[in-house]
Design an enzyme around this catalytic site. Structure first.
Site: not given
Ligand code: NCD
Ligand code: ZN
Length: 351
Positions: A17, A19-20, A45, A111, A148, A183, A256, A260, A272
């Site tokens: 899991h 996010h890139l 996302n 997802k 999620h 998660h 996860d 940001h 988040a």
């Molecule tokens: C993730 C994101 O920033 O894309 N944020 C997070 O708090 N985990 C999205 C997600 O997996 O909920």
């Molecule tokens: Zn995530």
């Protein structure tokens, strides 16, 4: 107490899991995952989201380029060392035909984001009843449903627990669909996975394994420990730790890691997401050294995820050595998990 020798080799791990993002953030973050992990399940996302095969293919190419060329220079990470596993975002009314095209393009997971549950989920799903055609297609094609699992309008600490009835409805209607509760963050989420059918698994992050609400707002507020689902109570953390250490093959690692820029985290309505990719694996080594064993670590990071996804196990290994280092305060304008802390393990070689 040390239980590992000062150098350990384990089968190359997978991050199920991740996010890139895109553009500059992608260029900064992708090599940090490729350093440790052989494969990663890439979350869809982005803006715009990954919802069709054309986008999936072009995003995969963008990721591959970011791993191999940092700042347009050739990085020293060999091409074969990192494979992005692609997922797509489910949307209301999604057609079977689209799922088939995505599958042909290499998607391994779809997802489900409940609408409004987390970063970039305004276009998410209100109820699984809006995506029945896609879920049937996924079940037939062997594509995994990654969820999620939070009910967005519930009290923040109850959101995972309150999502579980919806999860069990999906399980009941699609008994052959393989599902991952992403998660897991609560006692109830952990128990749902343990007591659910064999085709229900759960990913565990490094932050839910190590920290609680105290680390988010027990002292000065720490926005870099803010993620969805939020880290919870010591009891919840204990359940997650026990799950990871139990050797139950339904639980496997998914960081996860969700970068940001600092300016988007430190503001009213801050985003988040915890950027853990640079430290997740060495922290896991320390955690399993203190509380488990090398075998449990290897199963959790390098076997159970692959097996759940029906992927071959990685054949290469990674070697770490006991060597203290300080976590950088920043990667470009992104503050990582545990910035400034000392970690106990570093990469030695990766072949
Ligand atoms: C993730 C994101 O920033 O894309 N944020 C997070 O708090 N985990 C999205 C997600 O997996 O909920
Ligand atoms: Zn995530």
């Amino acid at each position: 107490m040390k239980s590992f020798s000062d150098k350990i080799s384990i089968r190359k791990p997978d991050d199920m899991h991740l996010h890139l993002r895109q553009g500059e953030i992608l260029k900064v973050c992708a090599p940090e995952s490729a350093k440790w992990f052989q494969r990663a399940m890439i979350m869809p996302n982005t803006i715009p989201p990954i919802i069709n095969s054309e986008r999936l293919i072009s995003y995969r190419k963008e990721i591959e380029e970011a791993v191999f060329y940092r700042n347009n220079r050739e990085s020293n990470i060999p091409k074969e060392n990192f494979t992005p596993l692609m997922s797509f975002k489910l949307y209301p009314g999604m057609k079977e035909e689209e799922v088939i095209k995505l599958s042909k393009a290499g998607a391994v997971a779809g997802k489900l984001y409940p609408e409004g549950s987390t970063t970039n989920s305004e276009d998410g799903v209100k109820s699984w009843k809006q995506i029945t055609e896609a879920l049937s297609a996924m079940s037939k094609l062997g594509i995994i449903l990654a969820i999620h699992g939070e009910k967005p309008d519930s009290f923040v600490l109850d959101r995972e627990k309150d999502y579980l009835p919806e999860l069990f409805q999906i399980i009941e209607h699609y008994p052959d669909l393989k599902i991952v509760l992403e998660h897991v963050s609560s006692v109830e989420g952990v128990n749902a996975v343990i007591n659910g059918p064999v085709n229900l698994g759960g990913t565990i992050t490094i932050h839910h394994l190590l920290i609680t609400l105290d680390d988010l707002l027990g002292g000065g507020i720490n926005p870099h420990n803010f993620c969805k689902p939020v880290v919870k109570t010591p009891k919840d953390r204990e359940a997650i730790q026990n799950a990871a250490l139990s050797g139950n093959r339904k639980f496997f690692f998914g960081s996860d890691s969700a970068p940001h820029p600092e300016s988007l985290k430190i503001k009213t309505g801050g985003n988040a997401g915890i950027f853990s990719a640079p430290v997740a694996f060495p922290l896991l080594v320390s955690f399993f050294e203190k509380n488990g064993s090398k075998e449990l670590l290897e199963n959790f990071t390098s076997r159970y995820g692959a097996e759940f996804y029906n992927l071959p196990l990685n054949s290469s290994s990674i070697t770490l050595e006991r060597k203290e280092s300080k976590v950088p305060e920043r990667f470009s304008d992104i503050v990582p998990f545990m910035a400034g802390a000392t970690i106990e393990w570093d990469i030695s070689t990766s072949e």
